[in-house]
Write an enzyme that holds these catalytic residues in place. Structure first.
Site, PDB file in Angstrom:
ATOM      1  N   ASP A 105      94.892  52.524  41.101  1.00  0.00           N
ATOM      2  CA  ASP A 105      94.599  52.335  42.526  1.00  0.00           C
ATOM      3  C   ASP A 105      93.176  51.837  42.707  1.00  0.00           C
ATOM      4  OD1 ASP A 105      96.971  53.292  43.996  1.00  0.00           O
ATOM      5  OD2 ASP A 105      96.573  55.155  42.914  1.00  0.00           O
ATOM      6  N   HIS A 145      99.756  53.284  36.837  1.00  0.00           N
ATOM      7  CA  HIS A 145      99.396  52.819  38.177  1.00  0.00           C
ATOM      8  C   HIS A 145      97.890  53.007  38.385  1.00  0.00           C
ATOM      9  CE1 HIS A 145     100.492  51.921  42.389  1.00  0.00           C
ATOM     10  NE2 HIS A 145      99.610  52.849  42.749  1.00  0.00           N
ATOM     11  N   ASP A 151     105.316  54.818  46.679  1.00  0.00           N
ATOM     12  CA  ASP A 151     104.017  55.365  46.279  1.00  0.00           C
ATOM     13  C   ASP A 151     103.536  56.344  47.337  1.00  0.00           C
ATOM     14  OD1 ASP A 151     101.435  55.797  45.373  1.00  0.00           O
ATOM     15  OD2 ASP A 151     100.770  53.719  45.620  1.00  0.00           O
ATOM     16  N   MET A 159      94.135  48.063  47.083  1.00  0.00           N
ATOM     17  CA  MET A 159      93.917  48.481  48.479  1.00  0.00           C
ATOM     18  C   MET A 159      92.548  47.961  48.884  1.00  0.00           C
ATOM     19  SD  MET A 159      95.594  52.242  48.218  1.00  0.00           S
ATOM     20  CE  MET A 159      95.422  52.272  46.441  1.00  0.00           C
ATOM     21  N   MET A 178      90.449  50.785  45.379  1.00  0.00           N
ATOM     22  CA  MET A 178      90.154  50.935  46.819  1.00  0.00           C
ATOM     23  C   MET A 178      88.727  50.479  47.081  1.00  0.00           C
ATOM     24  SD  MET A 178      91.576  54.750  47.470  1.00  0.00           S
ATOM     25  CE  MET A 178      93.119  55.337  46.749  1.00  0.00           C
ATOM     26  N   SER A 226     100.036  57.796  38.399  1.00  0.00           N
ATOM     27  CA  SER A 226      98.862  57.229  39.063  1.00  0.00           C
ATOM     28  C   SER A 226      97.599  57.885  38.536  1.00  0.00           C
ATOM     29  CB  SER A 226      98.957  57.442  40.576  1.00  0.00           C
ATOM     30  OG  SER A 226      97.727  57.071  41.154  1.00  0.00           O
ATOM     31  N   MET A 272     104.954  51.905  50.841  1.00  0.00           N
ATOM     32  CA  MET A 272     104.095  53.104  50.831  1.00  0.00           C
ATOM     33  C   MET A 272     104.808  54.252  51.538  1.00  0.00           C
ATOM     34  SD  MET A 272     101.261  52.389  49.217  1.00  0.00           S
ATOM     35  CE  MET A 272     100.467  53.958  49.552  1.00  0.00           C
ATOM     36  N   HIS A 331      97.265  48.409  41.988  1.00  0.00           N
ATOM     37  CA  HIS A 331      97.517  48.474  43.441  1.00  0.00           C
ATOM     38  C   HIS A 331      96.205  48.183  44.157  1.00  0.00           C
ATOM     39  CE1 HIS A 331      98.883  51.289  46.991  1.00  0.00           C
ATOM     40  NE2 HIS A 331      98.711  50.032  47.366  1.00  0.00           N
TER      41      HIS A 331
HETATM   42  C1  DX5 Z   1      97.465  56.447  47.604  1.00  0.00           C
HETATM   43  C2  DX5 Z   1      97.672  55.795  46.267  1.00  0.00           C
HETATM   44  C3  DX5 Z   1      98.629  56.502  45.389  1.00  0.00           C
HETATM   45  C4  DX5 Z   1      98.263  57.904  44.995  1.00  0.00           C
HETATM   46  C5  DX5 Z   1      99.545  58.682  44.898  1.00  0.00           C
HETATM   47  O1  DX5 Z   1      96.827  55.574  48.457  1.00  0.00           O
HETATM   48  O2  DX5 Z   1      98.157  54.475  46.448  1.00  0.00           O
HETATM   49  O3  DX5 Z   1      98.953  55.737  44.247  1.00  0.00           O
HETATM   50  O4  DX5 Z   1      97.567  58.006  43.781  1.00  0.00           O
HETATM   51  O5  DX5 Z   1      99.261  60.014  44.677  1.00  0.00           O
HETATM   52  P1  DX5 Z   1     100.321  61.176  44.909  1.00  0.00           P
HETATM   53  O6  DX5 Z   1     101.481  60.940  43.989  1.00  0.00           O
HETATM   54  O7  DX5 Z   1      99.532  62.404  44.592  1.00  0.00           O
HETATM   55  O8  DX5 Z   1     100.744  61.108  46.359  1.00  0.00           O
HETATM   56 ZN    ZN Z   2      98.906  53.401  44.681  1.00  0.00          ZN
END
Ligand code: DX5
Ligand code: ZN
Length: 230
Positions: free
Chosen positions: A35, A33, A177, A68, A37, A8, A139, A66
């Site tokens: 993210d 990956h 994740d 969010m 947000m 990620s 999750m 991903h």
């Molecule tokens: C959290 C993200 C994850 C995050 C995971 O909301 O969706 O992808 O980057 O990070 P670690 O592996 O550090 O928990």
């Molecule tokens: Zn994620």
């Protein structure tokens, strides 16, 4: 099912993003990956499409995006143009009809649609969409931040999702994740997960290559053992 490791980028050093992507490639990542947000669906803001577009230009690794965000359906075309391969939307981000429309639009745009369940959403939430997705993301932390602790109490949900998918869509992958490392990956793989997002435990490990190899070996052994036990 092939075990896949998805570092990620949230845990990467953004001041050296190209080098960080090279490190992930050299470590044997299967996916990257990303993210996204929006500060509305989750209480944090990360990065968006201009960054994803730049990432896609410098790597051949598939981008596992991903979302969010509270209105993922608005961004399907820009995601396709930006080079996303997999696009994951949350089951509770919008009304069910809009989730279905968004997943269909992702497929029509040539990407793989995936559905995410945050910790409060039950396995059965996948039922209206399970036949039409390539991956379910369970999750294992509350979405929004890297570096949180793995929620082992999500493992019954992973097992239930695998059982439902075996009936409806056996080829569908299960991603986990949040808080995945060489120990927690075993629990998740044993429960039936095959795709592992790893942020802190990959980019922030002393040796990313060693960390990813160990996580992969642990996952492969546990995944085989998990199926032997069922
Ligand atoms: C959290 C993200 C994850 C995050 C995971 O909301 O969706 O992808 O980057 O990070 P670690 O592996 O550090 O928990
Ligand atoms: Zn994620």
């Amino acid at each position: 099912m092939k075990i896949r490791i998805a570092p990620s980028l949230l845990a990467a050093d953004f001041t050296h993003l190209a080098d960080e992507i090279r490190r992930a490639e050299a470590a044997g990542a299967d996916l990257l990956h990303c993210d996204v947000m929006d500060g509305v669906y989750v209480p944090n803001i990360s990065f968006g499409f201009p960054v994803i577009r730049q990432i896609a230009k410098i790597t051949a690794l598939p981008l596992d995006v991903h979302m969010m965000t509270s209105c993922p359906g608005k961004y399907i075309n820009v995601l396709a143009e930006s080079g996303a391969s997999i696009v994951t939307v949350h089951s509770d981000a919008v009304e069910p009809e809009e989730v279905a429309r968004t997943l269909a639009a992702i497929r029509e745009a040539g990407m793989i649609p995936a559905l995410a369940l945050r910790p409060g959403c039950p396995a059965e939430d996948i039922l209206p969409y399970a036949a039409d997705v390539g991956m379910i993301l369970v999750m294992t932390v509350e979405p929004g931040f890297g570096g949180q602790s793995f929620m082992a109490d999500m493992m019954p949900k992973v097992r239930r999702v695998r059982a439902l998918l075996d009936e409806i869509n056996p080829a569908c992958a299960i991603e986990v994740d949040g808080g995945i490392g060489d120990k927690t990956v075993r629990e998740a793989a044993c429960a039936g997960a095959d795709t592992f997002v790893v942020g802190t435990a990959s980019f922030r490990a002393p040796d990313m290559g060693e960390a990813v190899s160990l996580i992969r070996e642990s996952a492969e052994a546990a995944y085989r053992a998990g199926w032997q036990n069922t």
